[in-house]
Design an enzyme around this catalytic site. Structure first.
Site, mmCIF file in Angstrom:
data_model
loop_
_atom_site.group_PDB
_atom_site.id
_atom_site.type_symbol
_atom_site.label_atom_id
_atom_site.label_comp_id
_atom_site.label_asym_id
_atom_site.label_seq_id
_atom_site.Cartn_x
_atom_site.Cartn_y
_atom_site.Cartn_z
ATOM 1 N N GLU A 1 -6.598 3.817 -5.981
ATOM 2 C CA GLU A 1 -7.884 4.016 -5.304
ATOM 3 C C GLU A 1 -8.362 5.383 -5.764
ATOM 4 O OE1 GLU A 1 -9.874 3.921 -0.853
ATOM 5 O OE2 GLU A 1 -7.931 4.895 -1.103
ATOM 6 N N ASP B 1 0.841 -1.188 0.000
ATOM 7 C CA ASP B 1 0.000 0.000 0.000
ATOM 8 C C ASP B 1 0.878 1.241 0.000
ATOM 9 O OD1 ASP B 1 -2.749 0.911 0.092
ATOM 10 O OD2 ASP B 1 -3.138 -0.754 1.443
ATOM 11 N N ASP C 1 -3.248 4.587 -2.237
ATOM 12 C CA ASP C 1 -4.351 4.987 -1.370
ATOM 13 C C ASP C 1 -4.738 6.447 -1.576
ATOM 14 O OD1 ASP C 1 -5.966 4.399 1.228
ATOM 15 O OD2 ASP C 1 -4.849 6.224 1.723
ATOM 16 N N HIS D 1 -10.842 -3.623 2.716
ATOM 17 C CA HIS D 1 -10.686 -3.238 4.121
ATOM 18 C C HIS D 1 -11.556 -2.057 4.524
ATOM 19 C CE1 HIS D 1 -8.142 -0.548 1.872
ATOM 20 N NE2 HIS D 1 -8.082 0.257 2.914
ATOM 21 N N ASP D 2 -12.140 -1.356 3.547
ATOM 22 C CA ASP D 2 -13.004 -0.208 3.837
ATOM 23 C C ASP D 2 -14.487 -0.521 3.636
ATOM 24 O OD1 ASP D 2 -11.045 1.607 4.585
ATOM 25 O OD2 ASP D 2 -10.687 2.291 2.543
#
Length: 563
Positions: A262, A103, A205, A335-336
């Site tokens: 993202e 990430d 991210d 994960h979100d």
């Protein structure tokens, strides 16, 4: 693994598995997952069939936002292990032909990063311009922007009158100032050092937030707190293209690696800029289908009354835009996000293995690279915690307080959190039905969904189904059409049926998923040469009519085009 020797666009052929390190496997009994735990379970991932692991942040961090608040971009958080542990993981994974991507979080750092500490220590420090620091004339924040996690996006600096720093997310995540050339070059050099170490790329991210409108003007308030959503001034704003082009030129473009952006807030009209021939990234996540359960992807208490036809149409539009411009990253969990079975299966009778397989088959064969989030392959569901104190996720607490402020009851507010909390996907991975699910020998850092999990890796039919899907895509004689084939959505089917074909000039494959709670009949004006995959044990076919049971999904080879 010599990435330079891989063919161009190798990432199109991958199956990606996302690991949330705190919750995957604890090797030392401290209740927190770690790198050695990942190493210990590489065989599980290899047997599942995945080819690349994406690991959520493992860098040094106070873990206020579970690692997305980085205090040192080139050091590993001791709770996860060491740099040597990561090198061992890369080497062990390489032996199994599994690649590793990390990430990359460069919209913001932790307030414990040395840059931010030096910025506060000395007003004349060069690091002052590494962040966005503004003065106010009247003792109030510079504007009325609300952070993504709630409250003002401006935090006062201790000891400095009327001086604030900007944080798009949590107050301990100060935004980096991408307008500063020196800061950008620091970031690029760090990225290149990681790529030289042998990782296969990055998931990037919150990258659409790096450009801020430089007027820093107020916005019309949109809530009872008299604040306004910061995204209207900081997400995918004019001028971001120069930053993203430079980022690509000075880092990713030099290497044969995978980059996944993202990219919330990017309209389809700009997809070519992001993933086209000269795009900033190889692929991006499109959140429009995933966020169907909240109005405009906003606060959790603004729930939408969505239908399957609306969901299917969003997937269709997204796939057509991705196909027209480049390549997509297909997902139903991360994960979100909450667990897909709980969010996307409306009928409670099918929030189980049946619904999990239907969802899996409906998305896995879309055009693009499929992503699997840990536990998704087991059919995991949301938590049912009814006390806000049980939730660790900072956005869960912020959304709970926002809902109360907007006039909802505590019961309503906790239900919003249950439905949408990021903790739904962050509970420890259930390896067995033993105490703490075989995740750890001691109490985990966050509560298990169940202390003795009913859903785990043992005799799990959803897990076996994922193995079958991955094998079909990667190793069967349908590989070419399932990976590279053109996608076309089929309209002449009953409501709440997702239907599309994949075609490569040699084969025509149809994917049919019935999201109804009743049986449906689908007419096919062609022959069915083979039933490739079926979520159920049988299927009814009479002449050119297929009957699908509730939540049944099939993959079939046709003798020609759909009609």
């Amino acid at each position: 693994m010599n990435l330079r020797e891989l063919q161009d666009n190798w990432w199109k052929e991958e199956v990606i598995y996302q690991i949330y390190p705190q919750s995957f496997k604890d090797s030392n009994g401290d209740g927190i997952g770690d790198i050695q735990g990942i190493i210990n379970e590489l065989n599980y991932l290899h047997q599942l069939g995945i080819t690349t692991i994406w690991i959520s942040p493992i860098f040094s961090s106070p873990l206020i936002d579970n690692g997305y608040d980085i205090s040192d971009y080139e050091d590993i958080n001791p709770v996860f292990g060491t740099n040597d542990d990561l090198d061992r993981l890369i080497a062990k994974a390489d032996e199994l032909n599994i690649k590793i991507i990390l990430d990359l979080v460069v919209n913001h750092s932790s307030d414990e990063h040395i840059w931010f500490k030096k910025a506060l220590e000395n007003k004349n420090s060069k690091y002052r311009n590494y962040y966005i620091i503004k003065e106010s004339q009247d003792g109030t924040p510079p504007n009325n922007w609300r952070s993504i996690f709630g409250g003002s996006a401006w935090e006062p600096i201790d000891g400095e009158k009327n001086t604030y720093y900007l944080h798009t997310f949590h107050k301990k995540q100060p935004d980096l100032n991408w307008e500063n050339d020196e800061l950008r070059n620091e970031i690029y050099n760090m990225i290149n050092r990681w790529l030289e170490r042998g990782i296969a790329g990055f998931r990037i991210d919150s990258i659409t937030f790096i450009k801020k409108d430089q007027d820093f003007n107020n916005l019309p308030s949109d809530g009872a707190d008299n604040l306004a959503n910061i995204k209207h001034k900081t997400r995918n704003r004019p001028g971001i293209s120069s930053f993203l082009s430079e980022l690509n030129e000075k880092t990713f473009k030099k290497y044969n690696v995978m980059t996944v952006g993202e990219a919330p807030g990017v309209p389809y009209s700009q997809f070519n800029d992001y993933i086209g021939k000269n795009g900033y990234f190889n692929m991006i996540f499109d959140f429009k289908p995933a966020d169907i359960d909240v109005e405009n992807g906003s606060e959790w208490f603004r729930e939408s009354n969505w239908t399957y036809d609306e969901y299917i149409n969003l997937v269709k539009i997204s796939q057509e835009a991705l196909q027209s411009n480049g390549w997509g990253a297909n997902f139903i969990e991360n994960h979100d996000q909450p667990r897909a079975v709980s969010k996307l299966i409306k009928d409670s009778n099918f929030k189980n293995d049946i619904g999990a397989k239907a969802l899996a088959a409906s998305y896995f064969f879309l055009r693009g690279t499929p992503f699997i989030y840990q536990g998704q392959e087991l059919g995991m569901t949301n938590v049912e915690w009814d006390d806000i104190s049980l939730f660790n996720d900072i956005s869960s607490h912020d959304n709970y307080e926002r809902a109360l402020l907007e006039g909802f009851t505590s019961e309503q507010s906790i239900e919003f959190v249950q439905n949408r909390s990021r903790d739904n996907g962050r509970t420890p991975f259930p390896w067995t039905n033993e105490e703490y699910g075989g995740f750890s020998s001691s109490k985990p850092w966050i509560a298990m969904k169940e202390k003795y999990p009913r859903i785990n890796t043992t005799n799990n039919t959803v897990l076996k189904f994922y193995q079958e899907m991955i094998n079909l895509r990667q190793h069967s004689h349908y590989r070419n059409v399932l990976i590279f084939g053109e996608i076309k959505f089929i309209s002449n089917v009953p409501n709440a049926v997702m239907a599309y074909t994949r075609e490569d000039g040699n084969k025509v494959i149809a994917s049919l998923t019935n999201f109804n709670s009743k049986k449906v009949e689908i007419t096919i004006n062609n022959t069915i040469d083979e039933i490739i995959l079926n979520t159920h044990e049988g299927i009814s076919i009479e002449e050119n009519i297929i009957s699908l049971e509730p939540m049944q999904s099939v993959l079939v080879e046709l003798g020609g085009n759909w009609s």
